[in-house]
Structure formats: structure tokens, C-alpha cells
Design an enzyme around this catalytic site. Structure first.
Site, PDB file in Angstrom:
ATOM      1  N   CYS A   1     -64.789 -36.490  74.623  1.00 44.91           N
ATOM      2  CA  CYS A   1     -63.724 -35.603  75.114  1.00 44.91           C
ATOM      3  C   CYS A   1     -62.323 -36.165  74.851  1.00 44.91           C
ATOM      4  O   CYS A   1     -61.434 -35.430  74.426  1.00 44.91           O
ATOM      5  CB  CYS A   1     -63.915 -35.289  76.597  1.00 44.91           C
ATOM      6  SG  CYS A   1     -63.960 -36.702  77.702  1.00 44.91           S
TER       7      CYS A   1
ATOM      8  N   HIS B   1     -64.502 -29.615  76.778  1.00 42.83           N
ATOM      9  CA  HIS B   1     -65.884 -29.683  77.243  1.00 42.83           C
ATOM     10  C   HIS B   1     -66.652 -28.391  76.988  1.00 42.83           C
ATOM     11  O   HIS B   1     -67.198 -27.770  77.901  1.00 42.83           O
ATOM     12  CB  HIS B   1     -65.914 -30.048  78.726  1.00 42.83           C
ATOM     13  CG  HIS B   1     -65.297 -31.365  79.021  1.00 42.83           C
ATOM     14  ND1 HIS B   1     -63.946 -31.508  79.295  1.00 42.83           N
ATOM     15  CD2 HIS B   1     -65.822 -32.608  79.058  1.00 42.83           C
ATOM     16  CE1 HIS B   1     -63.683 -32.790  79.505  1.00 42.83           C
ATOM     17  NE2 HIS B   1     -64.798 -33.475  79.367  1.00 42.83           N
TER      18      HIS B   1
ATOM     19  N   ASP C   1     -59.387 -27.464  77.358  1.00 47.19           N
ATOM     20  CA  ASP C   1     -60.544 -28.238  77.790  1.00 47.19           C
ATOM     21  C   ASP C   1     -61.513 -28.436  76.625  1.00 47.19           C
ATOM     22  O   ASP C   1     -61.988 -27.452  76.051  1.00 47.19           O
ATOM     23  CB  ASP C   1     -61.228 -27.475  78.932  1.00 47.19           C
ATOM     24  CG  ASP C   1     -62.393 -28.229  79.538  1.00 47.19           C
ATOM     25  OD1 ASP C   1     -62.694 -29.340  79.061  1.00 47.19           O
ATOM     26  OD2 ASP C   1     -63.004 -27.707  80.488  1.00 47.19           O
TER      27      ASP C   1
END
Length: 392
Positions: free
Chosen positions: A74, A279, A277
């Protein structure tokens, strides 16, 4: 095509109509918008940022390594996003907008190709992971903001198309002299010695002189400043200053996150940070023979994620881009104004030349990614166990 694996964070804010109905300004990477009258432009701006997420089924890293970065990549993806924003600024400009299904400029395709999950792409997950080995990170290990900044700096040297000058400011100090020497290295050249050398070798006058147009060129600057804005939680005294960074036209945003999760922060509204994000696990993408890429999955087309600024982990790296020397001088002026502001603490120091207390190499290599005890000491034992706030 396999379906993407979406996280709770990615989906929790519902439709863009749920974006706060507020008269407070929305700041995205140095641009101000109105949430009441400019929602479409805000969404277009956010969607136009390159969005790098977890991918699966790419070439094994190192030939025999992982074929997915799910669970560990990430912060690496956040590093890709902040650098991609710098490349967009340089080659396309801040006002460039992406539209689904529209043929994009060749420069855009070249930028995206630099990040494709292949070993020969300048800034691929393969290159970042393997270069990280030199920073003490084994392939598949998570990074902190400082580590990814150092790796991006090393990789940028091979990008001869963009010719970026990437500088990582350590010990909470930005040294103007260092940056100008980096962006205009010919200023340090001994012109007298050069002229003498030319005469000795029988060159005609001016034959090997630095071209006037090159002498006036400033290598575009990507400035990354790793910071620690508290011990376990962000010190609220820094919040006002952090917001000001998003308001500067040179802003590239912030890489950081919260415990167990790294994000790319691109702006704020009120007390909430706006972020992309990483993820979300998506299948890897292969370029066509023409070099074109199916790019829909590289642009976040759902409502932006938000979180309260007090949730931010104190370990971050702030990014800025200065296309010209005037941009950098303007940035210095903004930072000096912030230093004199009573509303918040300065996050870092801006100085003209290297302070005497930064002559020790160990101090120059101080990193916010080290353990709690190390951070409390100015000089530390480099063999102490390393610690990452943003672990997975």
C-alpha cells in the site's frame, strides 16, 4: 476479468451526493473549489489523478518473487501516486483532465507506462520493491513514508525523459542551497577552469561552453519531506500548517495514513482529509502492441474517501513540485510566511545553507521510520530494530 476486491474504506461514503453540503472550501492539490456549486469539477479533478492500487497476476518480482502486492504494497502504491502527480504536472499541467473513453495525449500514455507492473517500467512495483532492498527492505516487506521517498529518489535518476530532480529533505530541514545546486548543477561549475581547459585543448572559443538555453533551465523539482508530527498521535498544533500545505499551488499531497493502512492524501474539507485508497486488488494490465493501456482502472471513479484529520498517523511525507525556479522561490515565500504564523507549529525548517549541526552523516540520514527510542535521540545506533507505524 476477475472482479476487484474492494475494501470497506473504498465504499463507505456511498454516492458523491453524500459529499458534505458545506460552504467551507474544498482544497485539492492547491486548487480551491466550492462543494455547493462545483461538485462535478471536484469529482473530475479527483478522478483525473492516477490511482494505483494493489494488483495481482503480474510478472513475478525478481523472476521468482510475489505476483501480487496485496497486503504489503500500500505505501509503495502511495509513492507511485505522489510521483505520478509530479509527472502529470510536468508533462500535462495541473489543469489537465482525464475523461473515460477519450483518447489521451501521448505524454499521458508515457506517464502511465512508467508505472505498469512490469520489471522494465521506471516506477513499477517491481522496480520499487527491488530498489528497496538497498534500503534494508526485503521484497514483500512494507515500507514507511521515508523509505519509499528514498527509493523514488533513486529510481528517478533513470527517467531521462522527465529529468526530475527528486530531493528528500531529512531531519525536518529543507536547505535552499542544496536544492538549487541539485536543480541547477552547472552553477557550481568552475567556468574559469573550463575556459582554461578549452584553451589547453585547442578548442575554438565557446565550442564547449554550456549552451545558453541549458544554463537557464531548472530541472523540475520533486521535494519530499518525511516528517514525524507526534509520537503515537498527530500533534494538533501541526494541523493548521498541514492544511496550508494542501493549499499551496506546488502541493503534491501527502503520503501516510493510519495504523495498518497507507493512503495518498490530496486535500481537505473542513476537518476531513480527502484521499485515494490503494486497498483495492485489481488484475494487472498489459499494454497493447501500440503501447496504449486500458486505463479505466487507473482512475478512481467513485466518491472520494475522507477521514478526520486527527486520525492521521503522525509518520508522513509531504510532497511539493516546482516546475521552475520561480515556483521554488514562491514556495519558499509561502513556507516563511507559515513559519511566522501563530496559528500552528512549523512542520519543518527552511534554511539558506546547511546548518553546522547537520554536518554529521548519521544526522543527515535520520529517518522517521525508526523506533520510539531512536526518535527521542538525535544520534542513534543504526543497528537498532527498525519500526514502521504503517505496517500491514
Amino acid at each position: 476479468m476477475d472482479s476487484a476486491t474492494l475494501t470497506y474504506d473504498t465504499l463507505r461514503f456511498g454516492e458523491f451526493e453524500d459529499f458534505p453540503e458545506t460552504s467551507e472550501p474544498v482544497w485539492i492539490l492547491g486548487k480551491q473549489s466550492n462543494a455547493l456549486t462545483g461538485k462535478a469539477e471536484i469529482l473530475s479533478d479527483i478522478t483525473s489523478r492516477l490511482w494505483f492500487t494493489y494488483r495481482k497476476n503480474f510478472q513475478p518480482i525478481g523472476g521468482t518473487g510475489p505476483t501480487s502486492d496485496t497486503g504489503w504494497g500500500c505505501m509503495l502504491r502511495c509513492g507511485q501516486m505522489i510521483l505520478a502527480e509530479a509527472l502529470i504536472r510536468k508533462h500535462l499541467g495541473r489543469d489537465w483532465r482525464w475523461e473515460s473513453g477519450k483518447r489521451q495525449r501521448d505524454e499521458y500514455t508515457s506517464i502511465l507506462n512508467a508505472f505498469i507492473d512490469k520489471k522494465d517500467s521506471y516506477y513499477s512495483i517491481h522496480q520499487i520493491a527491488q530498489m528497496g532492498v538497498g534500503e534494508g527492505k526485503s521484497i514483500g516487506q512494507w515500507y514507511g513514508p521515508n523509505t519509499v521517498a528514498q527509493v523514488l529518489k533513486k529510481l528517478s535518476v533513470f527517467d531521462t525523459w522527465s529529468r526530475l530532480a527528486v530531493h528528500v529533505a531529512m531531519d525536518n530541514t529543507v536547505i535552499i542551497e542544496e536544492i538549487k545546486r541539485l536543480c541547477m548543477p552547472w552553477l557550481d561549475f568552475d567556468r574559469g577552469a573550463r575556459a582554461e581547459s578549452q584553451e589547453m585543448n585547442g578548442y575554438a572559443e565557446g565550442a564547449c561552453a554550456l549552451p545558453q538555453e541549458e544554463a537557464a533551465v531548472w530541472k523540475p523539482l520533486v521535494l519530499l519531506v518525511p516528517l514525524r508530527l507526534g509520537l503515537s498521535d498527530i500533534n494538533k498544533a501541526y494541523i493548521g500548517t498541514l492544511k496550508q500545505c494542501f493549499m499551496m499551488p506546488q502541493s503534491l499531497g501527502v503520503i501516510g495514513g493510519r495504523p495498518n493502512s497507507a493512503h495518498y492524501f490530496i486535500g481537505f474539507v473542513g476537518e476531513e482529509l480527502i484521499y485515494l485508497d490503494p486497498h483495492t486488488t485489481q488484475p494487472s494490465v498489459e499494454p497493447c502492441e501500440s503501447g496504449r493501456i486500458q486505463d479505466e482502472s487507473y482512475h478512481c471513479q467513485h466518491p472520494p474517501c475522507r477521514m478526520h484529520i486527527c486520525e492521521l498517523d503522525p509518520s508522513i511525507a509531504v510532497g511539493f513540485f516546482c516546475q521552475t525556479e520561480d515556483d521554488f522561490d514562491d514556495w519558499c515565500m509561502h513556507i516563511r510566511k507559515l513559519s511566522g504564523c501563530r496559528e500552528g507549529l512549523p512542520m519543518f525548517e527552511l534554511v539558506d545553507s546547511q546548518p553546522s549541526h547537520l554536518t554529521n552523516n548519521e544526522v543527515l540520514n535520520l529517518t522517521p521510520d525508526f523506533s520510539e527510542s531512536d526518535r527521542l535521540e538525535r544520534f542513534f545506533d543504526s543497528e537498532d530494530e527498525e519500526f514502521e507505524i504503517l505496517s500491514l
